[in-house]
Design a protein around this motif. Structure first.
Motif, PDB file in Angstrom:
ATOM      1  N   GLY A 133      35.816  -0.034   2.830  1.00  0.00           N
ATOM      2  CA  GLY A 133      36.565   0.558   3.928  1.00  0.00           C
ATOM      3  C   GLY A 133      37.463  -0.484   4.579  1.00  0.00           C
ATOM      4  O   GLY A 133      37.590  -1.614   4.092  1.00  0.00           O
ATOM      5  N   PRO A 134      38.099  -0.142   5.701  1.00  0.00           N
ATOM      6  CA  PRO A 134      39.052  -1.075   6.317  1.00  0.00           C
ATOM      7  C   PRO A 134      38.430  -2.406   6.737  1.00  0.00           C
ATOM      8  O   PRO A 134      39.078  -3.449   6.630  1.00  0.00           O
ATOM      9  CB  PRO A 134      39.580  -0.305   7.530  1.00  0.00           C
ATOM     10  CG  PRO A 134      38.581   0.775   7.780  1.00  0.00           C
ATOM     11  CD  PRO A 134      38.024   1.124   6.445  1.00  0.00           C
ATOM     12  N   ILE A 135      37.169  -2.391   7.190  1.00  0.00           N
ATOM     13  CA  ILE A 135      36.546  -3.629   7.658  1.00  0.00           C
ATOM     14  C   ILE A 135      36.109  -4.493   6.476  1.00  0.00           C
ATOM     15  O   ILE A 135      36.383  -5.697   6.431  1.00  0.00           O
ATOM     16  CB  ILE A 135      35.349  -3.323   8.579  1.00  0.00           C
ATOM     17  CG1 ILE A 135      35.783  -2.388   9.722  1.00  0.00           C
ATOM     18  CG2 ILE A 135      34.755  -4.610   9.131  1.00  0.00           C
ATOM     19  CD1 ILE A 135      36.975  -2.862  10.513  1.00  0.00           C
ATOM     20  N   GLY A 136      35.442  -3.889   5.501  1.00  0.00           N
ATOM     21  CA  GLY A 136      35.024  -4.644   4.319  1.00  0.00           C
ATOM     22  C   GLY A 136      36.209  -5.201   3.554  1.00  0.00           C
ATOM     23  O   GLY A 136      36.206  -6.365   3.123  1.00  0.00           O
ATOM     24  N   SER A 137      37.251  -4.385   3.384  1.00  0.00           N
ATOM     25  CA  SER A 137      38.444  -4.836   2.659  1.00  0.00           C
ATOM     26  C   SER A 137      39.144  -5.967   3.393  1.00  0.00           C
ATOM     27  O   SER A 137      39.644  -6.910   2.771  1.00  0.00           O
ATOM     28  CB  SER A 137      39.417  -3.662   2.468  1.00  0.00           C
ATOM     29  OG  SER A 137      38.893  -2.690   1.594  1.00  0.00           O
ATOM     30  N   THR A 138      39.197  -5.876   4.722  1.00  0.00           N
ATOM     31  CA  THR A 138      39.879  -6.915   5.506  1.00  0.00           C
ATOM     32  C   THR A 138      39.125  -8.235   5.445  1.00  0.00           C
ATOM     33  O   THR A 138      39.727  -9.306   5.286  1.00  0.00           O
ATOM     34  CB  THR A 138      40.046  -6.449   6.963  1.00  0.00           C
ATOM     35  OG1 THR A 138      40.870  -5.282   6.980  1.00  0.00           O
ATOM     36  CG2 THR A 138      40.685  -7.529   7.818  1.00  0.00           C
ATOM     37  N   TYR A 139      37.799  -8.172   5.567  1.00  0.00           N
ATOM     38  CA  TYR A 139      37.004  -9.403   5.461  1.00  0.00           C
ATOM     39  C   TYR A 139      37.147 -10.017   4.069  1.00  0.00           C
ATOM     40  O   TYR A 139      37.342 -11.238   3.932  1.00  0.00           O
ATOM     41  CB  TYR A 139      35.538  -9.107   5.764  1.00  0.00           C
ATOM     42  CG  TYR A 139      34.621 -10.285   5.554  1.00  0.00           C
ATOM     43  CD1 TYR A 139      34.556 -11.324   6.475  1.00  0.00           C
ATOM     44  CD2 TYR A 139      33.815 -10.364   4.418  1.00  0.00           C
ATOM     45  CE1 TYR A 139      33.725 -12.416   6.275  1.00  0.00           C
ATOM     46  CE2 TYR A 139      32.976 -11.443   4.207  1.00  0.00           C
ATOM     47  CZ  TYR A 139      32.929 -12.469   5.126  1.00  0.00           C
ATOM     48  OH  TYR A 139      32.104 -13.548   4.925  1.00  0.00           O
ATOM     49  N   ALA A 140      37.077  -9.175   3.026  1.00  0.00           N
ATOM     50  CA  ALA A 140      37.224  -9.677   1.656  1.00  0.00           C
ATOM     51  C   ALA A 140      38.585 -10.335   1.474  1.00  0.00           C
ATOM     52  O   ALA A 140      38.699 -11.416   0.866  1.00  0.00           O
ATOM     53  CB  ALA A 140      37.047  -8.521   0.669  1.00  0.00           C
ATOM     54  N   TYR A 141      39.622  -9.715   1.997  1.00  0.00           N
ATOM     55  CA  TYR A 141      40.983 -10.262   1.903  1.00  0.00           C
ATOM     56  C   TYR A 141      41.069 -11.632   2.582  1.00  0.00           C
ATOM     57  O   TYR A 141      41.614 -12.592   2.015  1.00  0.00           O
ATOM     58  CB  TYR A 141      41.957  -9.282   2.547  1.00  0.00           C
ATOM     59  CG  TYR A 141      43.296  -9.861   2.921  1.00  0.00           C
ATOM     60  CD1 TYR A 141      44.264 -10.097   1.948  1.00  0.00           C
ATOM     61  CD2 TYR A 141      43.596 -10.171   4.250  1.00  0.00           C
ATOM     62  CE1 TYR A 141      45.501 -10.637   2.288  1.00  0.00           C
ATOM     63  CE2 TYR A 141      44.825 -10.708   4.600  1.00  0.00           C
ATOM     64  CZ  TYR A 141      45.780 -10.939   3.621  1.00  0.00           C
ATOM     65  OH  TYR A 141      46.995 -11.474   3.961  1.00  0.00           O
ATOM     66  N   LYS A 142      40.525 -11.725   3.784  1.00  0.00           N
ATOM     67  CA  LYS A 142      40.607 -12.984   4.529  1.00  0.00           C
ATOM     68  C   LYS A 142      39.873 -14.109   3.813  1.00  0.00           C
ATOM     69  O   LYS A 142      40.347 -15.258   3.786  1.00  0.00           O
ATOM     70  CB  LYS A 142      40.043 -12.786   5.941  1.00  0.00           C
ATOM     71  CG  LYS A 142      40.936 -11.927   6.829  1.00  0.00           C
ATOM     72  CD  LYS A 142      40.377 -11.809   8.237  1.00  0.00           C
ATOM     73  CE  LYS A 142      41.347 -11.040   9.125  1.00  0.00           C
ATOM     74  NZ  LYS A 142      40.918 -10.982  10.531  1.00  0.00           N
ATOM     75  N   MET A 143      38.723 -13.800   3.246  1.00  0.00           N
ATOM     76  CA  MET A 143      37.959 -14.840   2.556  1.00  0.00           C
ATOM     77  C   MET A 143      38.638 -15.239   1.243  1.00  0.00           C
ATOM     78  O   MET A 143      38.633 -16.417   0.867  1.00  0.00           O
ATOM     79  CB  MET A 143      36.528 -14.376   2.314  1.00  0.00           C
ATOM     80  CG  MET A 143      35.730 -14.090   3.588  1.00  0.00           C
ATOM     81  SD  MET A 143      35.809 -15.407   4.836  1.00  0.00           S
ATOM     82  CE  MET A 143      35.032 -16.777   3.972  1.00  0.00           C
ATOM     83  N   ALA A 144      39.234 -14.279   0.547  1.00  0.00           N
ATOM     84  CA  ALA A 144      39.954 -14.605  -0.693  1.00  0.00           C
ATOM     85  C   ALA A 144      41.166 -15.473  -0.400  1.00  0.00           C
ATOM     86  O   ALA A 144      41.503 -16.389  -1.173  1.00  0.00           O
ATOM     87  CB  ALA A 144      40.374 -13.325  -1.402  1.00  0.00           C
ATOM     88  N   LYS A 145      41.836 -15.215   0.729  1.00  0.00           N
ATOM     89  CA  LYS A 145      43.005 -16.015   1.112  1.00  0.00           C
ATOM     90  C   LYS A 145      42.617 -17.468   1.392  1.00  0.00           C
ATOM     91  O   LYS A 145      43.445 -18.364   1.282  1.00  0.00           O
ATOM     92  CB  LYS A 145      43.672 -15.413   2.347  1.00  0.00           C
ATOM     93  CG  LYS A 145      44.388 -14.097   2.091  1.00  0.00           C
ATOM     94  CD  LYS A 145      45.679 -14.279   1.295  1.00  0.00           C
ATOM     95  CE  LYS A 145      46.790 -14.871   2.142  1.00  0.00           C
ATOM     96  NZ  LYS A 145      48.071 -14.975   1.400  1.00  0.00           N
ATOM     97  N   LEU A 146      41.351 -17.683   1.747  1.00  0.00           N
ATOM     98  CA  LEU A 146      40.871 -19.054   1.967  1.00  0.00           C
ATOM     99  C   LEU A 146      40.508 -19.743   0.646  1.00  0.00           C
ATOM    100  O   LEU A 146      40.147 -20.922   0.647  1.00  0.00           O
ATOM    101  CB  LEU A 146      39.656 -19.050   2.892  1.00  0.00           C
ATOM    102  CG  LEU A 146      39.917 -18.685   4.354  1.00  0.00           C
ATOM    103  CD1 LEU A 146      38.610 -18.626   5.129  1.00  0.00           C
ATOM    104  CD2 LEU A 146      40.868 -19.683   5.008  1.00  0.00           C
ATOM    105  N   GLY A 147      40.581 -18.995  -0.460  1.00  0.00           N
ATOM    106  CA  GLY A 147      40.335 -19.593  -1.770  1.00  0.00           C
ATOM    107  C   GLY A 147      38.963 -19.319  -2.357  1.00  0.00           C
ATOM    108  O   GLY A 147      38.619 -19.869  -3.410  1.00  0.00           O
ATOM    109  N   TYR A 148      38.193 -18.457  -1.724  1.00  0.00           N
ATOM    110  CA  TYR A 148      36.848 -18.171  -2.228  1.00  0.00           C
ATOM    111  C   TYR A 148      36.872 -17.090  -3.309  1.00  0.00           C
ATOM    112  O   TYR A 148      37.768 -16.222  -3.330  1.00  0.00           O
ATOM    113  CB  TYR A 148      35.933 -17.747  -1.078  1.00  0.00           C
ATOM    114  CG  TYR A 148      35.650 -18.869  -0.112  1.00  0.00           C
ATOM    115  CD1 TYR A 148      34.836 -19.940  -0.474  1.00  0.00           C
ATOM    116  CD2 TYR A 148      36.218 -18.880   1.161  1.00  0.00           C
ATOM    117  CE1 TYR A 148      34.597 -20.986   0.401  1.00  0.00           C
ATOM    118  CE2 TYR A 148      35.982 -19.919   2.044  1.00  0.00           C
ATOM    119  CZ  TYR A 148      35.175 -20.975   1.660  1.00  0.00           C
ATOM    120  OH  TYR A 148      34.947 -22.009   2.522  1.00  0.00           O
ATOM    121  N   ASP A 149      35.868 -17.144  -4.181  1.00  0.00           N
ATOM    122  CA  ASP A 149      35.682 -16.151  -5.241  1.00  0.00           C
ATOM    123  C   ASP A 149      34.915 -14.972  -4.642  1.00  0.00           C
ATOM    124  O   ASP A 149      33.713 -15.083  -4.366  1.00  0.00           O
ATOM    125  CB  ASP A 149      34.903 -16.793  -6.394  1.00  0.00           C
ATOM    126  CG  ASP A 149      34.784 -15.879  -7.601  1.00  0.00           C
ATOM    127  OD1 ASP A 149      35.521 -14.880  -7.663  1.00  0.00           O
ATOM    128  OD2 ASP A 149      33.953 -16.185  -8.480  1.00  0.00           O
TER     129      ASP A 149
END
Length: 386
Positions: free
Chosen positions: A12-28
């Motif tokens: 959903g919007p919260i899970g997708s946003t958190y996943a996006y932010k962490m991926a932008k930091l370079g995490y798998d």
């Protein structure tokens, strides 16, 4: 076994946003969601205050309409009209918006899996089980809604109370598209009924209540006029805020509706959820960089520091509403009109931050005009929290 830095449960919007932010930091990052189509079925009213602009998460193409205020309607149809000069809320196309947030996460490198049911989250070993397959991570974030089994694991003795929400998208004539109608009924309390204009010929009419699905549907059907044509029907569950809910255990955290990060008076949670993803991102990053999971406890602490006062106050207001009768509301609305409280609400009202309005009602003495019906005992809990 597949290994990731982070696994997110819920697209959903919260899970997708958190996943996006962490991926932008370079995490798998891996993201799993049980739905085959992100954003469907729609499970919210799609009305959000302009405070969402501060999150920088909303492209304007997903705004279907803008509103400037509301008509607050009592059981006997006494109306308090509140408005501001500028837009106070957006009506969103939540299906397309949710899909945009999910696709944004994929474009940032998130390994996304839809139509995938997560069978179990092992909190002790930070492991996910899907059928016979296991996935391990350094951190798991659960944002899959209020009926999360992981949340129940973390809070085995907590009463996870919730509400039923139902909404119809209808074809109807809207003389004005700038105002939302909000109506109270004793049988809905502490919930209410809304009518949100999407365009000049389309609205969303819905309610949330402690009633069953069947009871809620009957109540909503009774609000339709003969010329209203139902285009779509949606329903969902709204969690009830509980300040005692634990949202961190070992290397697993809860986010959004799963963490009950919602406004008690309205059930809305997208802005608070977005803000909490930022808190979670910062502390998750520190935890992963240092290997010290005490930073995840900081996420829980910072969330409470930011929202406890507002949510506790709203929760007390909700408890007062739950015990009011239709006569109470009719009396209160008459008093509100008699003392021009619509002007105070128009100036100090905020969908997300309701404490300034309550403080102003106390400061001006208006709230005491409600005492003959509401009573000091019901108000004292609000006073304590301000």
């Amino acid at each position: 076994m597949t290994n990731y830095d982070i696994i997110v449960v819920g697209g959903g919007p919260i899970g997708s946003t958190y996943a996006y932010k962490m991926a932008k930091l370079g995490y798998d990052v891996a993201l799993f969601d049980m739905k085959n189509r992100i954003g469907q079925p729609l499970q919210c009213a799609g009305l959000v205050s302009t405070n969402i602009d501060d999150t920088k998460n909303l492209p304007r193409e997903f705004i279907s309409n803008e509103v400037r205020g509301a008509n607050l309607i009592s059981p006997n149809k006494t109306t308090v009209h509140v408005e501001k000069e500028n837009t106070v809320a957006y009506v969103l196309d939540r299906v397309l918006y949710d899909k945009y947030l999910f696709d944004r996460a994929i474009n940032a490198g998130v390994d996304a899996h839809i139509g995938t049911m997560v069978d179990d989250v092992d909190i002790n070993n930070t492991t996910l089980r899907i059928g016979n397959a296991y996935h391990r991570a350094k951190l798991i974030a659960v944002a899959c809604g209020p009926n999360s089994k992981t949340s129940k694991k973390m809070n085995p003795n907590l009463d996870e109370d919730s509400f039923m929400a139902i909404q119809y998208t209808i074809q109807t004539d809207n003389p004005s598209t700038e105002f939302v109608d909000v109506s109270v009924r004793e049988e809905l309390l502490p919930g209410f009924l809304w009518k949100i204009p999407v365009s000049s010929n389309q609205s969303r009419i819905g309610l949330f209540t402690k009633n069953s699905y069947g009871g809620a549907t009957k109540l909503l059907d009774n609000e339709l006029s003969l010329n209203d044509e139902i285009i779509q029907k949606h329903y969902g569950i709204i969690p009830r805020f509980n300040i005692n809910k634990k949202i961190v255990q070992n290397n697993t955290i809860l986010l959004g509706d799963t963490a009950s990060q919602v406004k008690p008076t309205t059930g809305g949670g997208i802005i608070s959820g977005f803000n909490c993803t930022e808190i979670a991102k910062n502390n998750s990053n520190k935890m992963l960089e240092s290997g010290d999971n005490s930073y995840l406890e900081n996420y829980e602490r910072e969330y409470h520091e930011r929202y406890d006062e507002e949510f506790r106050t709203q929760h007390n207001v909700q408890n007062i509403m739950e015990n009011m009768t239709e006569d109470d509301f009719n009396y209160m609305f008459n008093q509100l009109n008699e003392y021009d409280v619509d002007k105070i609400i128009s100036e100090y009202g905020d969908m997300d931050n309701q404490i300034p309005l309550l403080k102003q009602l106390i400061k001006t003495g208006i709230i005491f005009k409600l005492l003959p019906k509401i009573g000091v005992r019901r108000l004292k809990n609000i006073w304590k929290s301000l």
